[in-house]
Scaffold this motif. Structure first.
Motif, PDB file in Angstrom:
ATOM      1  N   ARG A 275      -5.306  11.369  -5.784  1.00  0.00           N
ATOM      2  CA  ARG A 275      -5.237  10.190  -6.812  1.00  0.00           C
ATOM      3  C   ARG A 275      -5.572  10.161  -7.752  1.00  0.00           C
ATOM      4  NH1 ARG A 275     -10.388   7.249  -3.660  1.00  0.00           N
ATOM      5  NH2 ARG A 275     -11.623   9.063  -3.731  1.00  0.00           N
ATOM      6  N   GLY A 276      -6.102   9.005  -8.332  1.00  0.00           N
ATOM      7  CA  GLY A 276      -6.549   8.888  -9.911  1.00  0.00           C
ATOM      8  C   GLY A 276      -7.756   8.520 -10.236  1.00  0.00           C
ATOM      9  N   ARG A 277      -8.366   8.777 -11.350  1.00  0.00           N
ATOM     10  CA  ARG A 277     -10.014   8.455 -11.120  1.00  0.00           C
ATOM     11  C   ARG A 277     -10.623   7.406 -10.936  1.00  0.00           C
ATOM     12  NH1 ARG A 277     -13.564  12.409 -13.191  1.00  0.00           N
ATOM     13  NH2 ARG A 277     -15.251  10.327 -13.760  1.00  0.00           N
ATOM     14  N   ARG A 278     -11.494   6.597 -10.691  1.00  0.00           N
ATOM     15  CA  ARG A 278     -11.506   5.545 -10.449  1.00  0.00           C
ATOM     16  C   ARG A 278     -12.009   4.653 -11.591  1.00  0.00           C
ATOM     17  NH1 ARG A 278     -13.530   3.331  -4.964  1.00  0.00           N
ATOM     18  NH2 ARG A 278     -13.442   5.460  -3.771  1.00  0.00           N
ATOM     19  N   PRO A 279     -11.969   3.487 -11.954  1.00  0.00           N
ATOM     20  CA  PRO A 279     -12.509   3.078 -13.625  1.00  0.00           C
ATOM     21  C   PRO A 279     -13.808   3.396 -13.643  1.00  0.00           C
ATOM     22  CG  PRO A 279     -10.770   1.610 -11.628  1.00  0.00           C
ATOM     23  CD  PRO A 279     -11.390   2.761 -11.184  1.00  0.00           C
TER      24      PRO A 279
ATOM     25  N   PHE B 202     -20.333  10.464 -10.827  1.00  0.00           N
ATOM     26  CA  PHE B 202     -20.140  12.308 -11.552  1.00  0.00           C
ATOM     27  C   PHE B 202     -18.805  12.521 -11.372  1.00  0.00           C
ATOM     28  CE2 PHE B 202     -24.534  12.217 -11.957  1.00  0.00           C
ATOM     29  CZ  PHE B 202     -24.562  11.440 -13.870  1.00  0.00           C
ATOM     30  N   ARG B 203     -18.343  12.175 -10.331  1.00  0.00           N
ATOM     31  CA  ARG B 203     -16.688  12.654  -9.768  1.00  0.00           C
ATOM     32  C   ARG B 203     -15.728  11.980 -10.005  1.00  0.00           C
ATOM     33  NH1 ARG B 203     -16.964  16.584  -4.390  1.00  0.00           N
ATOM     34  NH2 ARG B 203     -15.635  14.439  -3.747  1.00  0.00           N
ATOM     35  N   GLY B 204     -16.605  10.533  -9.016  1.00  0.00           N
ATOM     36  CA  GLY B 204     -15.405   9.699  -9.257  1.00  0.00           C
ATOM     37  C   GLY B 204     -13.943   9.968  -8.875  1.00  0.00           C
TER      38      GLY B 204
ATOM     39  N   MET C   1       1.214  -1.026   0.240  1.00  0.00           N
ATOM     40  CA  MET C   1       0.088  -0.185   0.087  1.00  0.00           C
ATOM     41  C   MET C   1       1.060   1.214   0.159  1.00  0.00           C
ATOM     42  SD  MET C   1      -3.514   0.620   2.527  1.00  0.00           S
ATOM     43  CE  MET C   1      -4.242   1.932   2.699  1.00  0.00           C
ATOM     44  N   SER C   2       0.658   2.041  -1.401  1.00  0.00           N
ATOM     45  CA  SER C   2       1.776   3.630  -1.021  1.00  0.00           C
ATOM     46  C   SER C   2       0.769   4.520  -0.257  1.00  0.00           C
ATOM     47  CB  SER C   2       2.044   3.978  -2.619  1.00  0.00           C
ATOM     48  OG  SER C   2       0.571   4.171  -3.133  1.00  0.00           O
ATOM     49  N   GLU C   3       1.465   5.549   0.153  1.00  0.00           N
ATOM     50  CA  GLU C   3       1.354   6.190   1.184  1.00  0.00           C
ATOM     51  C   GLU C   3       1.227   7.459  -0.145  1.00  0.00           C
ATOM     52  OE1 GLU C   3       0.992   7.187   4.720  1.00  0.00           O
ATOM     53  OE2 GLU C   3       1.302   5.274   5.488  1.00  0.00           O
ATOM     54  N   ARG C   4       0.401   8.957  -0.472  1.00  0.00           N
ATOM     55  CA  ARG C   4       0.250   9.686  -1.086  1.00  0.00           C
ATOM     56  C   ARG C   4       0.826  11.034   0.023  1.00  0.00           C
ATOM     57  NH1 ARG C   4      -5.293   8.372  -1.844  1.00  0.00           N
ATOM     58  NH2 ARG C   4      -5.789  10.230  -1.183  1.00  0.00           N
ATOM     59  N   ALA C   5       1.544  12.063  -0.801  1.00  0.00           N
ATOM     60  CA  ALA C   5       1.679  13.157   0.050  1.00  0.00           C
ATOM     61  C   ALA C   5       0.771  14.435  -0.123  1.00  0.00           C
ATOM     62  CB  ALA C   5       3.046  13.662  -0.483  1.00  0.00           C
TER      63      ALA C   5
END
Length: 69
Positions: A10-14, A67-69, A1-5
């Motif tokens: 984060r990327g959009r969900r599929p 709609f926001r994902g 599990m990578s940590e975000r700064a």
């Protein structure tokens, strides 16, 4: 599990995942709406209001997810 700064996006969900989550929210929203209607017809006003609020909140979050994902 990578940590975000902090502040890193984060990327959009599929799309398929967003559709699935929104469909689950739709089913739960329908159930909350059914509780609200049944409680209203049964004279339980507090439960009817709480069911209606739950229905609206669930549908709102499902729409945001889609709609926001």
């Amino acid at each position: 599990m990578s940590e975000r700064a902090p502040g890193q996006e984060r990327g959009r969900r599929p799309l398929i995942e967003r559709i699935g989550l929104a469909s689950v929210a739709l089913v739960l929203g329908i159930l909350f709406g059914g509780v609200a209607v049944a409680a209203w017809l049964g004279g339980e006003l507090f439960l009817a209001v709480m069911g209606a609020i739950g229905c609206l909140m669930t549908l709102w979050v499902g729409a945001l997810t889609l709609f926001r994902g």
